[in-house]
Design an enzyme around this catalytic site. Structure first.
Site: not given
Ligand SMILES: *Cc1c(COP(=O)(O)O)cnc(C)c1O
Length: 427
Positions: A144, A239, A267
């Site tokens: 994702y 990522d 995050k």
């Protein structure tokens, strides 16, 4: 367990917010109960509106690595807020956070702040396409990278949890330049390069997958990707929105000693506020406007409150022993938990890299999305509900990773292991 207030709020929320939530995985839909509404958090705990206190292994899905509501983070944010919440003009704190990322992450020489992980991956891919003049990208089944249209093909957790194969609203054209490879499978990558080699702008991967549950790379796979992208003039994107400052201080690239061309963050670097960032080699990054002609912008990018939270979080993580503590406590937790599974007769697959981990409810070795999907999600649902009853809050999906923070104590870990033992009865 009394969760009446949460249930009431959910009924109201469903009337004004689609599904009652602002992000699908929060809905608890796949685990057959209504989501907890959270009132507050502190250290390793979160507390719902009915006053139940849980040991928290979601950590806001990754950002809360120093613990919830850390006083040093709060102090910085409050101090920043007193001076104003946004200026839309450069500030010193943006340099400070950028410099920290550059100092710590080996491959990053320049960095641009955005507001979410989604924006980071989107912008990195635009940049890769702009620099190479090529259209196609490779992503992996089960990874994702946020909810940009062309990245929502075979995108792991959220979609898998809700059994949505792709998503309406994403046109065939949107995804026609997205090529899908299989995790830890060299042949699948080679086949795509053989067919499309000179058209592939970027290859993007979660270096440790977190969005299909935690799936580590097999030995040599990331090295192989580094080589094949180099050979084909393709920009290699890590990522690290989940793994950055998580699996080690320098993220997965330090952990595995690989230098990607571009990296995406989010995050942890926002310490619980909305932040993303992308960075890499200077020669690539200087193609972004206003130096270069690849356009990317953001009204609130580099927001002072977000920068303050990020700086404070990275400072706490830079204190001596922080990552050793995360590693040791995570090891203790995962070993203890797996032992309870074994005692209960389940030889399920446990995975862990640093303070990010999963137990897959399958006895198969999990190395890709297909093997992750062999998990018994019905058993997982019952286990999840039992864990809540035992006051441990884990992600409401088999296909999400768990996270430990610096605030988790030995006592938390022991209590969690006991909760696991109780929760496995009769699942
Ligand atoms: C969470 C996540 C994203 C998306 O970040 P948002 O801030 O939710 O947009 C992208 N990539 C990975 C690996 C993630 O874990």
């Amino acid at each position: 367990m009394n969760i009446e207030k949460s249930k009431e709020l959910f009924l109201v929320a469903e009337k004004v917010i689609p599904g009652g939530v602002n992000s699908p995985v929060r809905a608890f839909k796949s685990v057959g109960c209504s989501p907890l509404f959270i009132k507050e958090s502190k250290g390793s705990k979160i507390i719902d509106v009915d006053g139940n206190e849980y040991i928290d292994y979601v950590g806001s899905w990754g950002p809360m690595i120093v613990g919830n509501a850390h006083p040093k983070v709060q102090e910085r944010v409050i101090k920043a807020l007193e001076k104003g919440s946004s200026f839309g003009a450069p500030t010193e704190m943006e340099i400070e956070l950028a410099q920290k990322i550059i100092d710590i992450v080996p491959s990053v020489e320049m960095v641009r702040m955005v507001n979410s992980g989604t924006e980071a991956t989107m912008s990195a891919i635009r940049l890769a396409r702009g620099v190479t003049g090529r259209d196609k990208i490779i992503k992996f089944n089960g990874c994702y990278h946020g909810h940009a249209d062309y990245l929502l093909a075979s995108a792991g957790s959220g979609l898998a949890t809700l059994s949505i194969p792709g998503t309406p609203g994403v046109t065939a054209k949107n995804v026609s330049d997205t090529l899908i490879a299989e995790l830890n499978n060299r042949e699948s990558v080679e086949a795509l390069f053989n067919q499309h080699g000179k058209d592939i702008a970027a290859l993007i991967i979660e270096p440790v997958v977190g969005n299909a549950g935690c799936i580590p790379p097999v030995d040599g796979f990331l090295e192989f990707l580094r080589e094949i992208t180099e050979k084909n003039g393709t920009i290699f994107i890590f990522d690290e929105v989940m793994t950055g400052f998580r699996v080690s201080q320098g993220g997965a690239q330090t952990y595995y000693n690989i230098k990607p061309d571009l990296s995406c963050f989010g995050k942890v670097i926002g310490g619980g506020l909305p932040v993303g960032a992308y960075g890499g080699k200077k020669e690539i990054m200087e193609n972004i406007a206003p130096v270069g002609n690849v356009y990317q912008a953001g009204t609130l990018s580099g927001n002072p409150l977000a920068m303050a939270a990020g700086i404070a979080t990275l400072e706490i993580l830079a204190e001596e022993g922080a990552y050793t503590k995360l590693e040791e406590n995570s090891k203790k937790l995962c070993e203890g938990v797996l032992k309870q599974f074994n005692n209960a007769g389940y030889n399920f697959t446990g995975t862990r890299v640093g303070s990010m981990f999963s137990v897959f409810f399958t006895e198969e070795k999990v190395t890709d999305f297909t093997s992750a999907l062999t998990s018994d999600t019905k058993k997982f649902s019952r286990y999840f509900q039992n864990m809540l009853e035992n006051k441990v809050y884990i992600a409401p999906s088999q296909f999400e990773a768990g996270f430990l923070s610096l605030a988790h104590s030995d006592e938390d870990i022991e209590k969690t292991i006991e909760a696991v033992s109780n929760s496995l009865k009769g699942i």
